[in-house]
Design a protein around this motif. Structure first.
Motif, PDB file in Angstrom:
ATOM      1  N   ASP A   1       0.837  -1.190   0.000  1.00 11.93           N
ATOM      2  CA  ASP A   1       0.000   0.000   0.000  1.00 11.93           C
ATOM      3  C   ASP A   1       0.881   1.254   0.000  1.00 11.93           C
ATOM      4  O   ASP A   1       1.950   1.274   0.616  1.00 11.93           O
ATOM      5  N   VAL A   2       0.418   2.288  -0.695  1.00 16.84           N
ATOM      6  CA  VAL A   2       1.174   3.536  -0.766  1.00 16.84           C
ATOM      7  C   VAL A   2       1.438   4.103   0.626  1.00 16.84           C
ATOM      8  O   VAL A   2       2.554   4.546   0.934  1.00 16.84           O
ATOM      9  N   ALA A   3       0.434   4.079   1.482  1.00 10.41           N
ATOM     10  CA  ALA A   3       0.601   4.609   2.836  1.00 10.41           C
ATOM     11  C   ALA A   3       1.632   3.799   3.623  1.00 10.41           C
ATOM     12  O   ALA A   3       2.393   4.369   4.419  1.00 10.41           O
ATOM     13  N   GLN A   4       1.683   2.494   3.396  1.00  7.43           N
ATOM     14  CA  GLN A   4       2.679   1.665   4.077  1.00  7.43           C
ATOM     15  C   GLN A   4       4.084   2.004   3.601  1.00  7.43           C
ATOM     16  O   GLN A   4       5.035   2.033   4.395  1.00  7.43           O
ATOM     17  N   ALA A   5       4.241   2.267   2.317  1.00  8.05           N
ATOM     18  CA  ALA A   5       5.549   2.651   1.791  1.00  8.05           C
ATOM     19  C   ALA A   5       6.002   3.967   2.410  1.00  8.05           C
ATOM     20  O   ALA A   5       7.166   4.131   2.784  1.00  8.05           O
ATOM     21  N   ARG A   6       5.074   4.904   2.523  1.00  9.55           N
ATOM     22  CA  ARG A   6       5.421   6.203   3.111  1.00  9.55           C
ATOM     23  C   ARG A   6       5.801   6.050   4.577  1.00  9.55           C
ATOM     24  O   ARG A   6       6.737   6.701   5.061  1.00  9.55           O
ATOM     25  N   ARG A   7       5.073   5.189   5.285  1.00 10.27           N
ATOM     26  CA  ARG A   7       5.396   4.950   6.692  1.00 10.27           C
ATOM     27  C   ARG A   7       6.771   4.299   6.826  1.00 10.27           C
ATOM     28  O   ARG A   7       7.554   4.669   7.718  1.00 10.27           O
ATOM     29  N   ALA A   8       7.076   3.350   5.938  1.00 15.78           N
ATOM     30  CA  ALA A   8       8.390   2.712   5.972  1.00 15.78           C
ATOM     31  C   ALA A   8       9.494   3.744   5.774  1.00 15.78           C
ATOM     32  O   ALA A   8      10.523   3.722   6.468  1.00 15.78           O
ATOM     33  N   GLY A   9       9.278   4.674   4.840  1.00 18.16           N
ATOM     34  CA  GLY A   9      10.266   5.718   4.616  1.00 18.16           C
ATOM     35  C   GLY A   9      10.462   6.596   5.838  1.00 18.16           C
ATOM     36  O   GLY A   9      11.594   6.981   6.175  1.00 18.16           O
ATOM     37  N   GLU A  10       9.369   6.917   6.517  1.00 15.25           N
ATOM     38  CA  GLU A  10       9.457   7.733   7.727  1.00 15.25           C
ATOM     39  C   GLU A  10      10.283   7.032   8.808  1.00 15.25           C
ATOM     40  O   GLU A  10      11.106   7.666   9.485  1.00 15.25           O
TER      41      GLU A  10
ATOM     42  N   CYS B   1       9.544   7.897 -10.244  1.00 17.83           N
ATOM     43  CA  CYS B   1       8.118   8.224 -10.309  1.00 17.83           C
ATOM     44  C   CYS B   1       7.727   9.407  -9.444  1.00 17.83           C
ATOM     45  O   CYS B   1       6.630   9.948  -9.604  1.00 17.83           O
ATOM     46  N   GLY B   2       8.608   9.800  -8.523  1.00 18.76           N
ATOM     47  CA  GLY B   2       8.286  10.917  -7.641  1.00 18.76           C
ATOM     48  C   GLY B   2       8.768  10.650  -6.232  1.00 18.76           C
ATOM     49  O   GLY B   2       9.757   9.940  -6.015  1.00 18.76           O
ATOM     50  N   VAL B   3       8.065  11.205  -5.250  1.00 18.36           N
ATOM     51  CA  VAL B   3       8.451  11.075  -3.849  1.00 18.36           C
ATOM     52  C   VAL B   3       8.179   9.652  -3.357  1.00 18.36           C
ATOM     53  O   VAL B   3       7.597   8.824  -4.069  1.00 18.36           O
ATOM     54  N   VAL B   4       8.612   9.362  -2.137  1.00 23.33           N
ATOM     55  CA  VAL B   4       8.370   8.042  -1.544  1.00 23.33           C
ATOM     56  C   VAL B   4       6.880   7.703  -1.618  1.00 23.33           C
ATOM     57  O   VAL B   4       6.024   8.518  -1.272  1.00 23.33           O
ATOM     58  N   GLY B   5       6.588   6.509  -2.083  1.00 25.81           N
ATOM     59  CA  GLY B   5       5.216   6.050  -2.266  1.00 25.81           C
ATOM     60  C   GLY B   5       4.761   6.122  -3.710  1.00 25.81           C
ATOM     61  O   GLY B   5       3.834   5.409  -4.110  1.00 25.81           O
ATOM     62  N   ALA B   6       5.429   6.956  -4.503  1.00 25.10           N
ATOM     63  CA  ALA B   6       5.022   7.115  -5.906  1.00 25.10           C
ATOM     64  C   ALA B   6       5.310   5.857  -6.719  1.00 25.10           C
ATOM     65  O   ALA B   6       4.578   5.551  -7.666  1.00 25.10           O
ATOM     66  N   GLY B   7       6.364   5.142  -6.368  1.00 23.40           N
ATOM     67  CA  GLY B   7       6.642   3.887  -7.068  1.00 23.40           C
ATOM     68  C   GLY B   7       5.511   2.900  -6.892  1.00 23.40           C
ATOM     69  O   GLY B   7       5.077   2.246  -7.851  1.00 23.40           O
ATOM     70  N   GLN B   8       5.029   2.793  -5.661  1.00 23.10           N
ATOM     71  CA  GLN B   8       3.903   1.898  -5.398  1.00 23.10           C
ATOM     72  C   GLN B   8       2.648   2.368  -6.119  1.00 23.10           C
ATOM     73  O   GLN B   8       1.879   1.551  -6.642  1.00 23.10           O
ATOM     74  N   ALA B   9       2.437   3.665  -6.167  1.00 21.82           N
ATOM     75  CA  ALA B   9       1.254   4.196  -6.848  1.00 21.82           C
ATOM     76  C   ALA B   9       1.261   3.804  -8.321  1.00 21.82           C
ATOM     77  O   ALA B   9       0.246   3.359  -8.870  1.00 21.82           O
TER      78      ALA B   9
END
Length: 298
Positions: A95-104, A158-166
């Motif tokens: 999930d995009v939100a999970q990727a962003r959380r992992a980055g954080e 693709c962009g910022v963290v999470g964009a790859g998953q998107a």
């Protein structure tokens, strides 16, 4: 060359790790499945007793996990602390939100992170021709590039963290929808008395031409490498994985309020397909479900 920890040595991760070894990297790996460990060991990966031990002191930590929950559990369970200044590359599809959380989590510990899901399947993983869809800062992408280039042919920022998953979820939504459309068209053509050979010959050179038809054709005898030639048996892109990816896309559809009725229907159809034998068969096998619902015409 780098010291790389590779966690998740299954059908995709195992060949990816092997390509890193062939590129001259020192690769330390972990997977809970003994057979996966043995295959990776045969390909030059040093097998460690745990993910944290594999990551300890590594320059790069690559993860290829079944889902985002496992990724976050591993990050919060000591993996980041084992290599707090490392570059973390997650190639799972989550999930995009999970990727962003992992980055954080990684950045809070002083490390760097990119999400880099892949396209290309087992063949691409084995041949080192994967496409990586990368989300992250420019500097972090450049740091990850030597590792990614050892495993893939195409790297797209693709962009910022999470964009790859998107991008991965949107891409696979197109793939799921088109495979259903291709399968329905074959069944309809058969019902109208048109042979598979004739329909493929026309469609593959006309406006219906697409990857689902030309590379993963759901009827046997048309594309040499198609799983349809072996009854949709593995290896391939399994129905369970397509259902998972479309489920993630459906979650994003709901979160964003996007009017994506075809994507929603594809998620429903693949959920039904994966509830049975389709879970362990190539996703192109959905043509058999369509035939059954159509009265079983051949």
């Amino acid at each position: 060359m780098s010291t790389i920890a590779f966690l998740g040595l299954g059908n995709m991760g195992g060949p990816m790790a092997a390509n890193l070894v062939r590129a001259g990297h020192d690769v330390r790996g972990f997977d809970p499945v003994p057979a996966a460990q043995e295959r990776a060991r045969d390909n030059g990966v040093t097998i460690c007793p745990s993910g944290t031990e594999a990551a300890s002191g590594a320059d790069v930590v690559v993860t290829m996990f079944p889902n985002g929950a496992i990724l976050l559990d591993s990050y919060q369970g000591g993996l980041i602390e084992a290599a707090p200044s490392a570059l973390f590359i997650d190639s799972s599809t989550i999930d995009v939100a999970q990727a962003r959380r992992a980055g954080e989590l990684v950045r809070a510990a002083g490390g760097r992170f990119v999400d880099a899901p892949v396209s290309g399947g087992i063949t691409g993983a084995t041949q080192g021709t994967l496409t990586f869809m990368v989300g992250g800062d420019d500097e972090d992408l450049e740091a990850a590039r030597p590792t990614l280039e050892a495993m893939g042919r195409t790297i797209v920022h693709c962009g910022v963290v999470g964009a790859g998953q998107a991008v991965k979820l949107c891409n696979n939504m197109v793939l799921g929808v088109t495979m259903i459309a291709v399968s329905e068209a074959f069944v309809l053509a058969e019902s109208l008395g048109v042979s598979d050979d004739v329909f493929f010959d026309v469609a593959s050179h006309a406006t219906a031409s697409c990857w689902a038809l030309n590379s993963n054709c759901p009827v046997p005898g048309q594309v040499e490498t198609s799983p349809a030639n072996r009854g949709f048996a593995p290896p391939g892109f399994l129905g369970a994985l397509m259902s998972k990816d479309l489920g993630l896309a459906l979650s994003a559809i709901d979160q964003t309020g996007t009017d994506a009725r075809m994507g929603r229907l594809a998620a429903e159809l693949y959920r039904d397909y994966a509830a049975g034998e389709g879970a362990g068969r190539d996703f192109g096998g959905i043509i058999e479900s369509i035939r059954e619902r159509s009265g079983g015409q051949q």
